[in-house]
Design a protein around this motif. Structure first.
Motif, PDB file in Angstrom:
ATOM      1  N   MET A  22       0.830  -1.201   0.000  1.00  0.00           N
ATOM      2  CA  MET A  22       0.000   0.000   0.000  1.00  0.00           C
ATOM      3  C   MET A  22       0.869   1.256   0.000  1.00  0.00           C
ATOM      4  O   MET A  22       0.590   2.225  -0.715  1.00  0.00           O
ATOM      5  CB  MET A  22      -0.932   0.006   1.217  1.00  0.00           C
ATOM      6  CG  MET A  22      -1.843   1.226   1.268  1.00  0.00           C
ATOM      7  SD  MET A  22      -2.985   1.230   2.681  1.00  0.00           S
ATOM      8  CE  MET A  22      -4.232   0.079   2.093  1.00  0.00           C
ATOM      9  N   GLU A  23       1.930   1.229   0.794  1.00  0.00           N
ATOM     10  CA  GLU A  23       2.849   2.367   0.860  1.00  0.00           C
ATOM     11  C   GLU A  23       3.439   2.657  -0.513  1.00  0.00           C
ATOM     12  O   GLU A  23       3.525   3.809  -0.943  1.00  0.00           O
ATOM     13  CB  GLU A  23       3.965   2.068   1.864  1.00  0.00           C
ATOM     14  CG  GLU A  23       4.918   3.222   2.097  1.00  0.00           C
ATOM     15  CD  GLU A  23       5.945   2.900   3.166  1.00  0.00           C
ATOM     16  OE1 GLU A  23       6.271   3.798   3.956  1.00  0.00           O
ATOM     17  OE2 GLU A  23       6.422   1.755   3.210  1.00  0.00           O
ATOM     18  N   CYS A  24       3.819   1.600  -1.219  1.00  0.00           N
ATOM     19  CA  CYS A  24       4.404   1.745  -2.549  1.00  0.00           C
ATOM     20  C   CYS A  24       3.363   2.229  -3.555  1.00  0.00           C
ATOM     21  O   CYS A  24       3.606   3.145  -4.339  1.00  0.00           O
ATOM     22  CB  CYS A  24       4.995   0.406  -2.996  1.00  0.00           C
ATOM     23  SG  CYS A  24       5.825   0.465  -4.588  1.00  0.00           S
ATOM     24  N   MET A  25       2.178   1.614  -3.533  1.00  0.00           N
ATOM     25  CA  MET A  25       1.127   1.970  -4.484  1.00  0.00           C
ATOM     26  C   MET A  25       0.632   3.401  -4.306  1.00  0.00           C
ATOM     27  O   MET A  25       0.198   4.049  -5.261  1.00  0.00           O
ATOM     28  CB  MET A  25      -0.055   0.997  -4.342  1.00  0.00           C
ATOM     29  CG  MET A  25       0.246  -0.413  -4.794  1.00  0.00           C
ATOM     30  SD  MET A  25      -1.126  -1.545  -4.411  1.00  0.00           S
ATOM     31  CE  MET A  25      -0.424  -3.118  -4.920  1.00  0.00           C
ATOM     32  N   LEU A  26       0.706   3.892  -3.072  1.00  0.00           N
ATOM     33  CA  LEU A  26       0.273   5.266  -2.797  1.00  0.00           C
ATOM     34  C   LEU A  26       1.417   6.272  -2.943  1.00  0.00           C
ATOM     35  O   LEU A  26       1.233   7.465  -2.725  1.00  0.00           O
ATOM     36  CB  LEU A  26      -0.319   5.362  -1.383  1.00  0.00           C
ATOM     37  CG  LEU A  26      -1.628   4.602  -1.140  1.00  0.00           C
ATOM     38  CD1 LEU A  26      -2.056   4.739   0.321  1.00  0.00           C
ATOM     39  CD2 LEU A  26      -2.737   5.102  -2.060  1.00  0.00           C
TER      40      LEU A  26
END
Length: 217
Positions: free
Chosen positions: A85-89
């Motif tokens: 999620m951190e990467c995708m956001l």
């Protein structure tokens, strides 16, 4: 996502800041679009992850072990989904001042660079102080470059490129930081002079560097 559920989880996690909650809600909204493929993610685990990421970005203390428990999924799944999620956001952690300095061989400039950022932040209006994230690469790189210049330390030109900012923007910020650098360097005892051809990196590993600039956000 159910606002009542979001508020309930935030309270359990000890998050009272309206700013953190608001940021987490925005991440939740974005995650519905960008993070559809998370493995075994439930509504509760998604909300907890959004709250943890918002707390991390805004520097709010958080019990990460309790967050995992509250999410209702096992630790490995939670951490894997959190990283995804951190990467995708687009919220991947950036290098702090110390790590950046180690990478480019100018560790002696860490302390002065951190002080430059502190002085710069203090000079801004209160609203800007709250909104501006000085741990971003643009600011840490500019502070390190400015400190190196006043300390007469040569640095690799790739340091500027690592910030992702264009040269004009970097030059403008460095010019703003220059006056603080002059004041700080004029008062600074020169421990950097001890790092000669035979000096070692370990001599400077414990250089004082205030939070949050020297560690990853």
């Amino acid at each position: 996502m159910d606002r009542e559920l979001f508020d309930k989880l935030a309270s359990k996690m000890g998050i009272t800041s309206a700013k953190v909650r608001s940021q987490a809600e925005e991440y939740s909204r974005l995650s519905q679009i960008s993070c559809a493929g998370l493995r075994n993610a439930t509504a509760i685990s998604r909300a907890v992850m959004c709250l943890e990421l918002a707390a991390k970005v805004l520097g709010h203390p958080l019990d990460k072990e309790y967050a995992v428990t509250l999410s209702g999924v096992n630790k490995s799944v939670y951490q894997s989904n959190l990283r995804s999620m951190e990467c995708m956001l687009g919220l991947e952690s950036h290098l702090g001042l110390r790590d950046l300095a180690i990478q480019y061989g100018c560790l002696q400039a860490v302390g002065p660079a951190a002080k430059i950022l502190q002085r710069y932040k203090s000079s801004l209006p209160k609203v800007q102080q709250e909104e501006l994230d000085l741990t971003k690469p643009l600011f840490t790189t500019a502070a390190l470059l400015t400190a190196c210049k006043c300390m007469k330390i040569r640095v690799d030109r790739k340091l500027v490129a690592s910030s992702g900012a264009n040269k004009a923007m970097m030059d403008r910020l460095c010019a703003q930081l220059h006056k603080f650098a002059q004041e700080i360097c004029s008062k600074q005892e020169p421990p950097w002079g001890a790092l000669g051809p035979n000096g070692t990196l370990l001599n400077f590993i414990h250089i004082e560097c205030p939070q949050p600039y020297c560690q990853q956000p």
